[in-house]
Design a protein around this motif. Structure first.
Motif, PDB file in Angstrom:
ATOM      1  N   SER A   1     -43.478 -44.976  21.530  1.00 10.11           N
ATOM      2  CA  SER A   1     -44.922 -45.200  21.367  1.00 10.11           C
ATOM      3  C   SER A   1     -45.695 -44.781  22.614  1.00 10.11           C
ATOM      4  O   SER A   1     -46.490 -45.554  23.167  1.00 10.11           O
ATOM      5  N   GLU A   2     -45.464 -43.567  23.062  1.00 10.29           N
ATOM      6  CA  GLU A   2     -46.174 -43.059  24.231  1.00 10.29           C
ATOM      7  C   GLU A   2     -46.257 -41.543  24.165  1.00 10.29           C
ATOM      8  O   GLU A   2     -45.480 -40.885  23.468  1.00 10.29           O
ATOM      9  N   ASN A   3     -47.231 -40.984  24.922  1.00  8.35           N
ATOM     10  CA  ASN A   3     -47.348 -39.535  25.045  1.00  8.35           C
ATOM     11  C   ASN A   3     -46.254 -39.016  25.981  1.00  8.35           C
ATOM     12  O   ASN A   3     -46.134 -39.482  27.104  1.00  8.35           O
ATOM     13  N   ILE A   4     -45.473 -38.051  25.503  1.00  3.25           N
ATOM     14  CA  ILE A   4     -44.478 -37.436  26.374  1.00  3.25           C
ATOM     15  C   ILE A   4     -44.962 -36.087  26.894  1.00  3.25           C
ATOM     16  O   ILE A   4     -44.339 -35.484  27.759  1.00  3.25           O
ATOM     17  N   LEU A   5     -46.104 -35.613  26.353  1.00  6.17           N
ATOM     18  CA  LEU A   5     -46.690 -34.371  26.841  1.00  6.17           C
ATOM     19  C   LEU A   5     -48.178 -34.381  26.519  1.00  6.17           C
ATOM     20  O   LEU A   5     -48.586 -34.744  25.410  1.00  6.17           O
ATOM     21  N   CYS A   6     -49.003 -34.012  27.498  1.00  5.81           N
ATOM     22  CA  CYS A   6     -50.448 -33.947  27.305  1.00  5.81           C
ATOM     23  C   CYS A   6     -50.976 -32.760  28.110  1.00  5.81           C
ATOM     24  O   CYS A   6     -50.877 -32.737  29.343  1.00  5.81           O
ATOM     25  N   ILE A   7     -51.537 -31.755  27.401  1.00  6.26           N
ATOM     26  CA  ILE A   7     -51.972 -30.514  28.043  1.00  6.26           C
ATOM     27  C   ILE A   7     -53.439 -30.269  27.695  1.00  6.26           C
ATOM     28  O   ILE A   7     -53.788 -30.173  26.507  1.00  6.26           O
ATOM     29  N   PRO A   8     -54.319 -30.148  28.678  1.00  7.96           N
ATOM     30  CA  PRO A   8     -55.721 -29.805  28.387  1.00  7.96           C
ATOM     31  C   PRO A   8     -55.839 -28.357  27.932  1.00  7.96           C
ATOM     32  O   PRO A   8     -55.535 -27.437  28.686  1.00  7.96           O
ATOM     33  N   CYS A   9     -56.240 -28.172  26.668  1.00  8.24           N
ATOM     34  CA  CYS A   9     -56.308 -26.817  26.119  1.00  8.24           C
ATOM     35  C   CYS A   9     -57.655 -26.525  25.483  1.00  8.24           C
ATOM     36  O   CYS A   9     -57.908 -25.386  25.074  1.00  8.24           O
ATOM     37  N   GLY A  10     -58.499 -27.521  25.348  1.00  7.69           N
ATOM     38  CA  GLY A  10     -59.809 -27.294  24.759  1.00  7.69           C
ATOM     39  C   GLY A  10     -59.979 -27.832  23.357  1.00  7.69           C
ATOM     40  O   GLY A  10     -61.075 -27.825  22.823  1.00  7.69           O
ATOM     41  N   GLY A  11     -58.905 -28.317  22.708  1.00  5.38           N
ATOM     42  CA  GLY A  11     -59.022 -28.873  21.366  1.00  5.38           C
ATOM     43  C   GLY A  11     -58.240 -28.101  20.334  1.00  5.38           C
ATOM     44  O   GLY A  11     -57.531 -27.133  20.638  1.00  5.38           O
ATOM     45  N   GLY A  12     -58.403 -28.514  19.081  1.00  7.99           N
ATOM     46  CA  GLY A  12     -57.532 -28.005  18.029  1.00  7.99           C
ATOM     47  C   GLY A  12     -57.989 -26.746  17.341  1.00  7.99           C
ATOM     48  O   GLY A  12     -57.233 -26.176  16.563  1.00  7.99           O
ATOM     49  N   HIS A  13     -59.210 -26.271  17.555  1.00  4.67           N
ATOM     50  CA  HIS A  13     -59.696 -25.074  16.857  1.00  4.67           C
ATOM     51  C   HIS A  13     -59.192 -23.815  17.565  1.00  4.67           C
ATOM     52  O   HIS A  13     -59.955 -23.047  18.125  1.00  4.67           O
ATOM     53  N   ARG A  14     -57.906 -23.595  17.556  1.00  6.72           N
ATOM     54  CA  ARG A  14     -57.337 -22.438  18.243  1.00  6.72           C
ATOM     55  C   ARG A  14     -55.918 -22.194  17.719  1.00  6.72           C
ATOM     56  O   ARG A  14     -55.312 -23.056  17.092  1.00  6.72           O
ATOM     57  N   SER A  15     -55.385 -21.002  17.983  1.00  4.51           N
ATOM     58  CA  SER A  15     -53.996 -20.691  17.658  1.00  4.51           C
ATOM     59  C   SER A  15     -53.099 -21.234  18.763  1.00  4.51           C
ATOM     60  O   SER A  15     -53.428 -21.142  19.948  1.00  4.51           O
ATOM     61  N   TRP A  16     -51.957 -21.795  18.365  1.00  6.64           N
ATOM     62  CA  TRP A  16     -51.055 -22.387  19.340  1.00  6.64           C
ATOM     63  C   TRP A  16     -49.633 -22.385  18.788  1.00  6.64           C
ATOM     64  O   TRP A  16     -49.402 -22.202  17.591  1.00  6.64           O
ATOM     65  N   SER A  17     -48.680 -22.620  19.671  1.00  9.16           N
ATOM     66  CA  SER A  17     -47.278 -22.748  19.279  1.00  9.16           C
ATOM     67  C   SER A  17     -46.558 -23.586  20.326  1.00  9.16           C
ATOM     68  O   SER A  17     -46.867 -23.509  21.522  1.00  9.16           O
ATOM     69  N   TYR A  18     -45.610 -24.406  19.846  1.00  7.16           N
ATOM     70  CA  TYR A  18     -44.876 -25.304  20.746  1.00  7.16           C
ATOM     71  C   TYR A  18     -43.393 -25.211  20.421  1.00  7.16           C
ATOM     72  O   TYR A  18     -42.997 -25.170  19.249  1.00  7.16           O
ATOM     73  N   CYS A  19     -42.588 -25.174  21.478  1.00  6.93           N
ATOM     74  CA  CYS A  19     -41.136 -25.124  21.307  1.00  6.93           C
ATOM     75  C   CYS A  19     -40.497 -25.970  22.397  1.00  6.93           C
ATOM     76  O   CYS A  19     -40.947 -25.973  23.551  1.00  6.93           O
ATOM     77  N   SER A  20     -39.475 -26.727  22.027  1.00 10.10           N
ATOM     78  CA  SER A  20     -38.795 -27.578  23.009  1.00 10.10           C
ATOM     79  C   SER A  20     -37.286 -27.447  22.841  1.00 10.10           C
ATOM     80  O   SER A  20     -36.783 -27.165  21.752  1.00 10.10           O
ATOM     81  N   SER A  21     -36.592 -27.655  23.944  1.00 11.40           N
ATOM     82  CA  SER A  21     -35.132 -27.660  23.969  1.00 11.40           C
ATOM     83  C   SER A  21     -34.696 -28.708  24.976  1.00 11.40           C
ATOM     84  O   SER A  21     -35.525 -29.233  25.735  1.00 11.40           O
ATOM     85  N   PRO A  22     -33.418 -29.043  25.023  1.00  6.13           N
ATOM     86  CA  PRO A  22     -32.978 -30.028  26.018  1.00  6.13           C
ATOM     87  C   PRO A  22     -33.252 -29.625  27.458  1.00  6.13           C
ATOM     88  O   PRO A  22     -33.350 -30.476  28.343  1.00  6.13           O
TER      89      PRO A  22
END
Length: 666
Positions: free
Chosen positions: A214-235
């Motif tokens: 129940s916590e944020n593990i990542l928070c990135i200032p990007c300007g909001g959701g009206h944009r193209s984006w992609s996220y990928c994670s690995s160990p």
């Protein structure tokens, strides 16, 4: 346009492309490719989206079994389409899985037709098998994920939903709110270690929220959701890329060892306001595990298991449907699913609190030795009700003044014995104590998932704090449903609601679940038990067929009265008669508010207070005499629940669970 992986096929060489066009027509195109050759495209299906203003799909996913396609659209609806009947499903799946030799030949690049859509008239236009219209509001469905036997959908309404497929129909089990303010949920990711990550946008930040911690593990200032984006994670690392002001931005972070250790996981973020015991589940090697439900000021209810051996509380499920605090809980026991009673626990859970909101869930708990808690819990949302739903539907309501204050439900009680073998009825009835001075009765039809207000009374003219319903049986088999209500002025009223329940059941049956609320009859008897508000109330039937009514108050006093119910015979004495045989009061029983009281036996009473004392009383001819006092560790006690257990040697033991700023079992 949108891509969807085909189940059982390698995503590197084959995928499905879904395209929305004019008049709500959506095309399913299979695309296969090999290195050095042009892609091979074939039209596999045509689908018709429901009529709405913004008629296009936003996401889709194929079910691995059954040949079905789940799709979300811009209107916020979730749709289920058939796809197994389309030509070439089995043959093409085999061809692509074998390396694509049957689909992409040596000279396939020169033999491609000008357009794979030229023969679209050969395929029928399929309508959806199941539609959940506007499930995620008007802002659209952002993703559909298949995990295990369940379907998960996300939207920009701040919730994600868990669904299942039943007889080729989509059925919503429950919805979850990950955290306050995360209104724009984009995607869900299931991790190998069992965590569920919620990806979305909180204000102008991209957020990855862990449901386990129940916590944020990542928070990135990007300007909001009206944009193209992609996220990928690995160990070893995680990468987030997005477009901002025309630039492609890349964020990369290597994995760091977690130095934070959770010594004791929290059950709630704020005070626990109510607790109820669902029952015990026998698990080999673990003994009997008690299952509880708690409600809190943090607007959630929690289903948890508490083990006497490990002395640990493990959360099984969290219910986050409420928009305000959860003040009270009530259970309607009994196996809702046929044959489930032998496997575990089954009950209907009613939760209520602020903003005049009642939620109903079906709980199914069974042993699961492989899990950490050794118990598995399935939660199905059944129905909900809000008094101001008509206000929410008004246009321009921001220009109007809402005359009614925000009503809070202070207490709930399920009416027992409304359905018998002689007179079966599908309706269950629920009584609520309300802060606006009313006592309200609701009817619940589980099959239609409908909760209806059927009767009410404003007799008390002030905040009603507690309600309890009990069933009186006459020797001839006649049943009487009696209600006890208590208010802030210290008065306790006793009602006969049998006629109201019968009339409501008839009206609901004739009107098919819609009716105007009836008026409850006046109370039979009203007594002044305390000098101020009644915080706790309990009713116990004696062996003689009489009733002990115990109550605790803000002034620290305890009141017990003995009632006898008689039914009048003949025209002159028709109706229910209630006689008070005995009244016992114990002033200053505690040094603070008495917030919990239970009648264990006719001669034994248990009370708990904010002074953190649990006192056992003997009821005799001389009144209430204290037998023992135990200090407990939970501050600001809000509620308690008690039950009895027969030990192996035949010894009878009483257990109680207390809640407030914490949880304790004694």
């Amino acid at each position: 346009l949108g891509w969807a992986p085909r189940p059982g096929l390698p995503p590197a060489t084959a995928a499905a492309l879904l395209a929305s066009g004019p008049d709500g027509e959506m095309l399913w195109l299979d695309v296969a490719h090999r290195r050095g050759q042009a892609p091979w495209v074939r039209l596999m299906g045509r689908y018709l989206l429901p009529l709405c203003k913004q008629r296009w799909h936003t996401c889709a996913s194929f079910l691995s079994q059954g040949g079905l396609l789940v799709c979300g659209d811009r209107r916020g609806s979730l749709l289920l389409f058939p796809c197994s009947s389309s030509s070439g499903w089995a043959a093409e799946s085999t061809g692509i899985a074998n390396g694509g030799t049957d689909l992409v030949g040596e000279d396939s690049s020169s033999e491609l037709e000008p357009s794979c859509l030229s023969h679209n008239g050969a395929l029928p236009l399929e309508s959806p098998l199941s539609v959940l219209f506007g499930l995620h509001g008007k802002t659209g469905v952002t993703s559909v994920t298949i995990h295990g036997d369940y379907i998960y959908s996300t939207g920009r309404d701040g919730v994600y939903r868990q669904l299942r497929l039943r007889d080729q129909q989509l059925e919503v089990l429950q919805k979850h709110r990950p955290c306050k303010g995360l209104q724009w949920i984009e995607e869900l990711r299931f991790t190998p270690d069992g965590d569920l990550l919620v990806l979305g946008f909180h204000a102008d930040n991209f957020v990855v929220w862990s449901t386990r911690t129940s916590e944020n593990i990542l928070c990135i200032p990007c300007g909001g959701g009206h944009r193209s984006w992609s996220y990928c994670s690995s160990p070893s690392a995680e990468v987030f890329t997005f477009i901002k002001s025309g630039d492609v931005m890349l964020y990369c972070r290597e994995a760091e060892p977690c130095e934070q250790q959770v010594l004791l996981a929290s059950l709630h973020g704020r005070e626990i306001t109510c607790v109820r015991r669902l029952g015990a589940v026998e698990v080999p090697g673990h003994g009997a595990l008690n299952v509880f439900i708690t409600g809190s000021e943090d607007t959630t209810a929690c289903v948890l298991v508490l083990s006497e051996r490990s002395r640990a509380a493990v959360s099984l499920a969290r219910l986050s449907d409420h928009i305000s605090s959860v003040r009270t809980l009530a259970l309607a026991m009994g196996p809702s699913d046929e044959g489930f009673g032998d496997k575990g626990l089954s009950a209907l859970l009613f939760s209520a609190g602020g903003r005049a909101q009642i939620e109903c869930f079906q709980l199914l708990c069974a042993r699961d030795p492989a899990s950490e808690s050794a118990v598995a819990c399935q939660v199905i949302h059944v129905a909900s009700h809000r008094l101001d739903e008509h206000w929410e539907r008004k246009k321009n309501r921001h220009k109007l003044v809402k005359m009614d204050p925000e009503t809070r439900y202070m207490s709930l009680s399920v009416v027992p014995g409304t359905s018998t073998k002689q007179l079966p009825t599908p309706w269950k009835f629920l009584v609520a104590a309300c802060s606006d001075g009313s006592v309200r009765v609701f009817g619940m039809l589980e099959a239609a998932r409908k909760l209806v207000l059927v009767a009410e009374s404003f007799h008390h003219q002030r905040c009603v704090l507690k309600v309890e319903v009990f069933l009186h049986m006459e020797a001839g088999g006649e049943r009487k449903h009696l209600l006890c209500s208590a208010a802030t002025d210290g008065s306790i009223a006793f009602w006969d609601i049998t006629g109201s329940i019968t009339d409501a059941a008839d009206a609901l049956h004739q009107a098919e679940g819609e009716m105007q609320p009836l008026a409850l009859d006046a109370p039979l008897v009203t007594i002044m038990a305390h000098s101020c508000g009644v915080n706790s109330l309990h009713i116990h039937e004696t062996l003689e067929g009489q009733y002990l009514v115990a109550s605790g108050s803000d002034d620290g006093s305890i009141h017990v009265c003995l009632l006898e119910v008689t039914l009048g015979r003949g025209e002159a004495a028709a109706g229910t008669c209630l006689q008070v045989l005995e009244r016992v009061s114990r002033p200053c029983a505690h040094a603070a508010h008495v917030t919990g009281v239970r009648v264990l036996r006719s001669d034994l009473l248990l009370s708990a207070s904010v002074d953190q004392r649990l006192t056992l009383w003997h009821r005799g001819p001389g009144g209430l005499v204290p037998l023992s006092t135990t200090f407990f560790h939970v501050p600001d006690l809000a509620d308690l629940d008690c039950w009895e257990v027969v030990e192996a040697g035949g010894e009878l033991r009483y257990y109680c669970v207390l809640c407030g700023q914490g949880l304790e079992m004694l």
